[in-house]
Motif scaffolding. Structure first.
Motif, short mmCIF file in Angstrom:
data_model
loop_
_atom_site.label_atom_id
_atom_site.label_comp_id
_atom_site.label_asym_id
_atom_site.label_seq_id
_atom_site.Cartn_x
_atom_site.Cartn_y
_atom_site.Cartn_z
N LEU A 1 0.57 4.26 -2.54
CA LEU A 1 0.32 5.65 -2.16
C LEU A 1 1.30 6.60 -2.82
CD1 LEU A 1 -0.59 5.50 1.62
CD2 LEU A 1 -1.85 6.68 -0.17
N TRP B 1 0.20 5.91 8.17
CA TRP B 1 -0.33 7.03 7.40
C TRP B 1 -1.68 7.46 7.96
CZ3 TRP B 1 1.32 9.15 2.52
CH2 TRP B 1 2.55 8.62 2.09
N LEU C 1 0.41 7.01 -6.32
CA LEU C 1 -0.76 7.88 -6.48
C LEU C 1 -0.35 9.35 -6.44
CD1 LEU C 1 -3.63 6.22 -4.40
CD2 LEU C 1 -3.68 6.80 -6.80
N LEU D 1 -8.19 8.00 1.06
CA LEU D 1 -8.88 6.80 1.52
C LEU D 1 -7.89 5.65 1.72
CD1 LEU D 1 -12.17 6.94 -0.57
CD2 LEU D 1 -11.81 7.56 1.81
N HIS D 2 -6.88 5.57 0.84
CA HIS D 2 -5.88 4.52 1.00
C HIS D 2 -5.00 4.79 2.21
CE1 HIS D 2 -7.00 3.49 -3.16
NE2 HIS D 2 -6.65 2.28 -2.79
N ALA D 3 -4.66 6.07 2.39
CA ALA D 3 -3.80 6.42 3.53
C ALA D 3 -4.49 6.05 4.85
CB ALA D 3 -3.48 7.92 3.49
N ARG D 4 -5.82 6.23 4.86
CA ARG D 4 -6.57 5.90 6.08
C ARG D 4 -6.47 4.41 6.41
NH1 ARG D 4 -10.10 8.66 9.50
NH2 ARG D 4 -10.47 6.48 9.83
N ALA D 5 -6.17 3.61 5.40
CA ALA D 5 -6.11 2.17 5.64
C ALA D 5 -4.68 1.67 5.71
CB ALA D 5 -6.87 1.44 4.52
N THR D 6 -3.71 2.57 5.79
CA THR D 6 -2.31 2.16 5.79
C THR D 6 -1.66 2.52 7.12
OG1 THR D 6 -2.25 2.65 3.44
CG2 THR D 6 -0.14 2.35 4.54
N ALA D 7 -1.02 1.54 7.71
CA ALA D 7 -0.35 1.79 8.99
C ALA D 7 0.70 2.86 8.81
CB ALA D 7 0.29 0.50 9.48
N ALA E 1 -6.08 8.73 -2.67
CA ALA E 1 -4.91 8.53 -1.81
C ALA E 1 -5.30 8.70 -0.34
CB ALA E 1 -3.81 9.51 -2.20
N TYR F 1 -13.42 11.77 7.82
CA TYR F 1 -13.57 10.53 7.08
C TYR F 1 -15.02 10.30 6.66
CZ TYR F 1 -13.40 5.60 5.86
OH TYR F 1 -13.51 4.41 5.20
N MET G 1 0.82 -1.20 0.00
CA MET G 1 0.00 0.00 0.00
C MET G 1 0.86 1.26 0.00
SD MET G 1 -3.25 0.59 0.05
CE MET G 1 -4.55 0.19 1.21
N ARG G 2 2.00 1.17 0.70
CA ARG G 2 2.88 2.33 0.82
C ARG G 2 3.34 2.80 -0.56
NH1 ARG G 2 4.75 2.88 6.19
NH2 ARG G 2 3.73 0.88 6.50
N VAL H 1 -3.22 14.83 3.46
CA VAL H 1 -3.71 14.51 2.12
C VAL H 1 -5.10 15.11 1.91
CG1 VAL H 1 -4.30 12.64 0.54
CG2 VAL H 1 -2.36 12.39 2.06
#
Lengths: 552, 316
Positions: A36, B279, A39, B271-277, B269, B222, A32-33, B287
């Protein structure tokens, strides 16, 4: 990087350094990193596409940028900043992103397919430890309570099992969340493929057609004024349809703003053309109302004026020229152009060359009057032209292409083309040249700019866009949650059969807002609703249910 | 008659802006009062907690209404004024539509009116769900009022018909949804900005006492974003469908389209960041703020500065 000493080991061998690098690289790429980071690079990379002029949109602006920034522009050009969306580095970013996406989404698809077949997770030993839980003693037999639980969990994926005397229920709901998430991501790939198909097999051509019955047939690239071909399009297999523009009407508000454009056209489909019919099918072509013919679409993209000049040569021969002039001011449609004539009946090459005639200047659809003609309104209410008549070598035989909107400036500079008259003419007025030639301004006609587009990927893009939206909606609105219940019979002395009910819930997604739904389940399962004689479900929670840990 | 309607519309707009300014002042007062009353509240910490609890279930004990701190009453009056402002703005937009005899989303002034209207509606819905967020009202109102001021002065345009390219039912679908989505994005953007200030301890103590917890702000950001993002996606797709009918291609990297794409990628990004440790908190909030910046940039810079197919600002 092939090392000769390394034995040809199968890729599964953990010790192989190449394999390790590949595997770690793949893991990093699909993490995911990195997704990101990619992106952000995508967003950042697209930014110059909005801030700098782009060749694909407006070559003139790019040229102007080069003149204004002579040192900076070539540097920017070298990294493709005037063609961002065709630049290799931009393609690299989105392709890596797509690979990362595939690497992430495909394993998840398999996992989800397995999860769909698997039974919900077994009941945890201690339900009180879960973020949502409740416990109560019900005055009903375990079978009655079990029926109530089953009724409540309709629509959930669930299993039951016996734990000694107790009965355990596991349930899970919201599989659509992950499914929607996967559909969303996979649709992105479909979208990109559809987009690519359009860039490969599509084309776009512009052509100016006189709006007085002028015709255009889509038979080859040469018929167009400009043509942008897809990478796999060579123009040899265009669908041969024909269009005839009968009339064009523009209406304007008093302040000169356009309020409607409409062209009445006739068309013949490829089948009509093949059958050799002479009939034209009528169609009201307008902005926002393109003509759709199977895979091709015809758009009304622009319009302008065509001044008509009649030249009467000293020997009495007449020639009429009607060539489109190009608008220089979008608000008033002040136009400029060049209408060119060859003297008829001259066979000697040198003579013909020396006697070319060009009418250049400005056309005001509604003239301001006065010596310096300008336009005050875009409609052709009171047209006037301010023209220079040039005589000499137009350079039409040089073999070099030249713009139809202007004369070859180098011929003027070299003295081969000389101005012989200058005049402001209203329709019907004329000017006589020194050799007796008369140039008359007859009036103005109109032309329209048609665009023909063909994009075989379009429909796929639409389908994937809709799928993407549905997937996104599901993945953001559906909540994945689990629910467990354990029913234990309670032995008592008074002969009444009672049941201890424990329930627990867990949201599998963060900020899922499972609390309210769980509270409802708890209220229904732990209170009087279970009892057949309970009158009202709205009664306060005076049940023996022990309400613990109200969640936010 | 139409000119009359246009005039009433303008007056309603001005009145709405005035009411919002007043509401902002009241919300500001809530902070100012809080600072002077702070020592008393420290002593009565449990009382404040009770007040908040009653807010949460939305049924404050009427008997305790009189005992409500003055600051809180100011805040509540602010909310009432916001409701009044929203009503006025709604009337303004409807009258504008009748005056111009078209859907009232045809130029920059009208976009701004619609976007701020959507932002205020969003804010009221958020307040209804979580009344405890009320103290950040001033922060939400501030950018809204600034935007409306710009819209009502330098960007103002007379009510008039639109050019042929805009005469399509897709205008209703595309521009309305994109305006609503932009308005929605304002609330999470502001919440995330406050989240960043709060976690960085940059807020003055007086504000910090009243601003909701970082967790609440994060959740607000969110929750609104996951509503706004699909709507925004829909609006972009609707725009592409319209572009196919009007311009001959569904996507052509026109500057507006490009920045819309950038904003979309940024929110994706988020929404993805919210699901990434690693971030989840600070970076994700950044973001989100950048996402709002992209939306505002798209509204102003692209409409007014860059020449493109979307140059419909109506400002010359």
């Amino acid at each position: 990087m092939v090392t000769t000493e390394a034995p040809p080991s199968p890729p599964q061998t953990p010790g192989n350094p190449t394999w390790t690098v590949l595997r770690n690289g793949w893991r990093a790429l699909t993490s995911m990193r990195i997704a990101l980071v990619l992106l952000f690079l995508l967003a950042l990379g697209a930014l110059p596409g909005a801030l700098l002029p782009q060749r694909s949109l407006n070559q003139t602006l790019v040229d102007r940028y080069f003149t204004d920034h002579p040192t900076l522009a070539p540097l920017l050009d070298r990294v493709g900043l005037f063609d961002v969306f065709a630049a290799p580095w931009f393609a690299a970013v989105y392709l890596l992103l797509m690979i990362s996406l595939v690497g992430c989404v495909l394993p998840r698809t398999l996992e989800h397919a397995k999860a769909l077949r698997a039974a919900p997770v077994a009941v945890p030993r201690n339900l009180a430890r879960l973020p949502h839980h409740g416990e109560a003693v019900l005055d009903v037999a375990p079978e009655v309570a079990a029926d109530a639980v089953r009724a409540r969990l309709r629509g959930w994926r669930r299993t039951e099992s016996a734990e000694g005397e107790a009965r355990a229920f596991s349930a899970e709901k919201g599989y659509l969340r992950e499914a929607g998430n996967l559909v969303f991501h996979l649709s992105l790939i479909g979208l990109l493929l559809g987009f690519a198909a359009g860039k490969l097999f599509g084309y776009e051509g512009q052509v100016i057609v006189q709006a007085d019955g002028g015709q255009f047939c889509n038979t080859g690239i040469l018929g167009y004024d400009s043509f942008r071909a897809g990478l796999r399009v060579d123009g040899t297999s265009l669908e041969p349809f024909c269009v005839r523009v009968d009339d064009f009407t523009a209406t304007y508000l008093p302040d000169g703003q356009a309020s409607a454009y409409a062209a009445s056209i006739g068309y013949q489909t490829p089948a009509d053309v093949a059958a050799g019919t002479s009939a034209w099918r009528p169609f009201p072509l307008a902005v926002n109302n393109p003509l759709r013919l199977g895979g091709e679409r015809v758009y009304l993209q622009g319009h302008g004026y065509t001044p008509r000049f009649t030249v009467t040569f000293p020997d009495g021969q007449q020639r009429t020229g009607a060539v489109q002039w190009t608008p220089v001011d979008g608000a008033t449609l002040l136009s400029q152009g060049a209408t060119k004539f060859q003297r008829p009946g001259v066979t000697d090459d040198a003579q013909r060359k020396a006697n070319g005639l060009a009418i250049t200047g400005l056309l005001a659809p509604t003239t301001s009057g006065g010596d310096v003609v300008t336009s005050v309104f875009p409609a052709a209410n009171d047209p006037e032209v301010a023209i220079d008549v040039l005589r000499g070598d137009l350079g039409l035989d040089d073999g070099r292409g030249q713009s139809i909107f202007s004369v070859d400036q180098s011929k003027i500079d070299s003295g081969a083309l000389v101005r012989v008259a200058r005049a402001n003419l209203a329709p019907g007025q004329s000017v006589r040249l020194d050799d007796g030639t008369v140039v008359r301004f007859d009036g103005v006609g109109q032309w329209v700019n048609l665009q023909v587009s063909h994009d075989p990927g379009e429909f796929a893009v639409l389908v994937f866009a809709v799928a993407l939206l549905l997937g996104l909606g599901c993945s953001l609105s559906v909540r994945r949650r689990r629910f467990w219940a354990r029913l234990t019979p309670l032995s008592s002395d008074d002969g009444v059969r009672r049941t201890v009910i424990e329930i627990g819930g867990l949201a599998r997604t963060d900020r899922a807002g499972y609390g309210e739904e769980f509270d409802r389940l708890r209220a229904e399962l732990l209170s009087e609703a279970v009892r057949p004689d309970a009158p009202s479900p709205n009664a306060p929670a005076a049940s023996p249910g022990v309400e613990l840990g109200k969640d936010v | 008659m139409l000119a009359q309607l246009a005039l009433y519309s303008d007056r309603c707009f001005m009145a709405a802006v005035g009411v919002y300014v007043l509401a902002m002042v009241l919300h500001g007062w809530e902070f100012a009062r809080e600072r002077t009353a702070a020592p008393a509240l420290v002593g009565a910490g449990s009382a404040e907690a009770l007040t908040r609890a009653s807010d949460v279930d939305g049924s404050a004990d009427p008997a305790r209404g009189a005992a409500r701190p003055r600051a809180e009453r100011m805040g509540r009056m602010g909310v009432s004024l916001v409701i009044l402002g929203v009503a006025l703005q709604f009337v303004s937009i409807v009258l504008r539509g009748f005056a111009a005899q078209r859907w009232p989303l045809g130029n920059m002034y009208e976009f701004i009116s619609a976007i701020t209207f959507a932002a205020m509606i969003t804010w009221l819905v958020v307040l209804r769900r979580s009344p405890s967020l009320r103290p950040i009202g001033a922060f939400v109102l501030f950018p809204v009022v600034i935007l409306q001021f710009l819209g009502g002065t330098v960007l103002y345009t007379q009510a008039a018909p639109v050019m042929p390219a805009l005469q399509s039912y897709w205008l209703v679908i595309h521009v309305t949804t994109v305006s609503i989505a932009s308005g929605l994005f304002f609330v999470p953007g502001i919440a995330s900005a406050l989240f960043l200030l709060r976690t960085a301890d940059r807020l003055p103590a007086a504000l910090a006492a009243k601003v909701p917890s970082a967790d609440e702000l994060d959740r607000l950001a969110y929750r609104v974003t996951i509503v706004a993002f699909p709507l925004y996606t829909f609006a972009v797709i609707a725009g592409a469908i319209w572009a196919e009918a009007a311009w001959g291609r569904f996507w052509g990297w026109d500057p507006k389209e490009t920045v819309a794409f950038i904003a979309w990628v940024i929110y994706a990004a988020y929404l993805h960041a919210r699901a990434t440790a690693g971030w989840r908190n600070g970076p994700a909030a950044w973001v989100n703020v950048v996402g709002l910046a992209a939306v505002v940039f798209n509204l102003f810079f692209i409409n007014l500065v860059v020449a493109g197919l979307h140059s419909y600002a109506g400002v010359n």
